[in-house]
Design an enzyme around this catalytic site. Structure first.
Site, mmCIF file in Angstrom:
data_model
loop_
_atom_site.group_PDB
_atom_site.id
_atom_site.type_symbol
_atom_site.label_atom_id
_atom_site.label_comp_id
_atom_site.label_asym_id
_atom_site.label_seq_id
_atom_site.Cartn_x
_atom_site.Cartn_y
_atom_site.Cartn_z
ATOM 1 C CG HIS A 182 -47.750 -8.671 23.786
ATOM 2 N ND1 HIS A 182 -48.772 -8.132 23.016
ATOM 3 C CD2 HIS A 182 -46.671 -8.724 22.969
ATOM 4 C CE1 HIS A 182 -48.329 -7.873 21.812
ATOM 5 N NE2 HIS A 182 -47.055 -8.217 21.755
ATOM 6 C CB CYS A 183 -47.242 -14.519 22.889
ATOM 7 S SG CYS A 183 -46.104 -15.786 22.276
#
Length: 360
Positions: A182-183
């Site tokens: 998850h960026c």
């Protein structure tokens, strides 16, 4: 008479509000944010997208209004440098939007656990003087993919067995196919459907940093030739030095990230698999085939249609609209439940009698 009973037992079915269907994004159980009636999907931290956009746009504006303007007088390629900067920046922002606003590969949730996978403990639990079975789901099971046995895990939140290389994102609260990470910079999960755009975004950002750094250094060189010393050139255009420092710092970040993902693509790994399993669970098809799979494969269509209409409670109101069918289903399900309970009770009774005989 039948209509009166239907109104008593199902008052919501005759309500106009309850009969209004909602779109899927309105009843979505994940933490995602939607705009344009579910056509664009973002993560719960979508506000970070504004910060990331400003980190790209502000330096480019400074470059175009100061450095590129000075290059107009120093070289005939000044206009080409300006146009290339603007076009390439728009391309980077487009990749950022495609990465952030696209379904990363979310696996739709199940309303109920898979019934065919439910089993019962062999040891019966004592409840109010009688033995009853305890239903449970195996935490893992083995499936065969292209002739290779793969162990998949059960997700309690989504109530399904995750596909291979799928993992549950705790930030978005969704199971994502080929989950990478998850960026927070793009405010979205990186998975099967947006990994290519994510890689192109970070690699293009690296090229943009190198380009602005080189053009700013070229501007300092031209000013040094005009004013005699580097110090005078810096005093004449301090923003060129600021841009060089800024690009140098961010080049370590996006450049290092690009190199790391080149390694992951070449070895057919994800960030999650690398740090969680240390690369132990991977299927390496060869470097060339691994790159071909990422860059030449067609993006699979989304499993979800967030813009589509759905019945509230996933078909609950749809049953209420047809009272005869619904009541018939209730009677049939009740009979099946009684028969199952009798069969299970008979089996447990036999087990209990056999154990009592053995004890005697």
């Amino acid at each position: 008479m039948a209509e009166t009973k239907f109104q008593i037992f199902f008052p919501l079915a005759i309500s106009t509000h309850s009969l209004m269907a909602k779109r899927q994004y309105e009843v979505w159980k994940g933490k995602n944010k939607f705009i344009f009636k579910g056509r664009l999907i973002f993560g719960p931290d979508a506000k970070s997208l504004i910060c990331t956009s400003l980190l790209i746009i502000v330096p480019v504006i400074i470059f175009c209004t100061n450095v590129a303007r000075n290059l107009f007088d120093e070289t005939s390629a000044g206009y080409a440098i300006l146009m290339a900067t603007v076009v390439f920046t728009l391309y980077v922002l487009l990749l950022l939007l495609l990465t952030s606003a696209r379904d990363p590969g979310i696996v739709p949730r199940n309303l109920h656990p898979p019934a065919e996978e439910i089993c019962y403990d062999s040891s019966a639990s004592i409840d109010v003087g009688r033995r009853t079975p305890t239903p449970r789901l195996p935490p893992t099971k083995v499936v065969v993919v292209n002739g290779v046995p793969v162990r998949v895990k059960y997700c309690i939140t989504c109530q399904l067995y995750r596909p291979p290389r799928c993992s549950h994102c705790s930030v978005c609260d969704n199971c994502v196919e080929r989950f990478d990470h998850h960026c927070p910079w793009v405010g979205q999960c990186i998975g099967l459907r947006n990994y290519l755009s994510f890689f192109l975004f970070i690699s293009s950002s690296t090229i943009l940093c190198i380009f602005i750094f080189a053009m700013s250094a070229l501007n300092i060189k031209f000013l040094t030739d005009d004013y005699g010393t580097v110090w005078n050139a810096i005093k004449e255009s301090p923003l060129s030095v600021v841009l060089m420092v800024y690009c140098f710092i961010f080049l370590w970040f996006v450049g290092g990230l690009t190199c790391f993902h080149l390694y992951l693509i070449g070895t057919n790994q994800t960030t999650y698999e690398t740090f969680r399993y240390r690369g132990a669970e991977r299927l390496d098809r060869g470097c060339l085939n691994n790159f071909r799979e990422v860059f030449c494969s067609k993006i699979k269509p989304s499993r979800n249609n967030f813009h589509a209409y759905v019945q509230e409670n996933e078909g609950g109101l749809n049953r209420c609209m047809n009272s005869g069918t619904y009541i018939g289903d209730l009677d049939r399900n009740r009979r099946e439940k009684v028969e199952d309970d009798r069969e299970i009770g008979g089996d447990l009774l036999k087990i209990s009698q056999r154990r009592e005989a053995e004890d005697a």
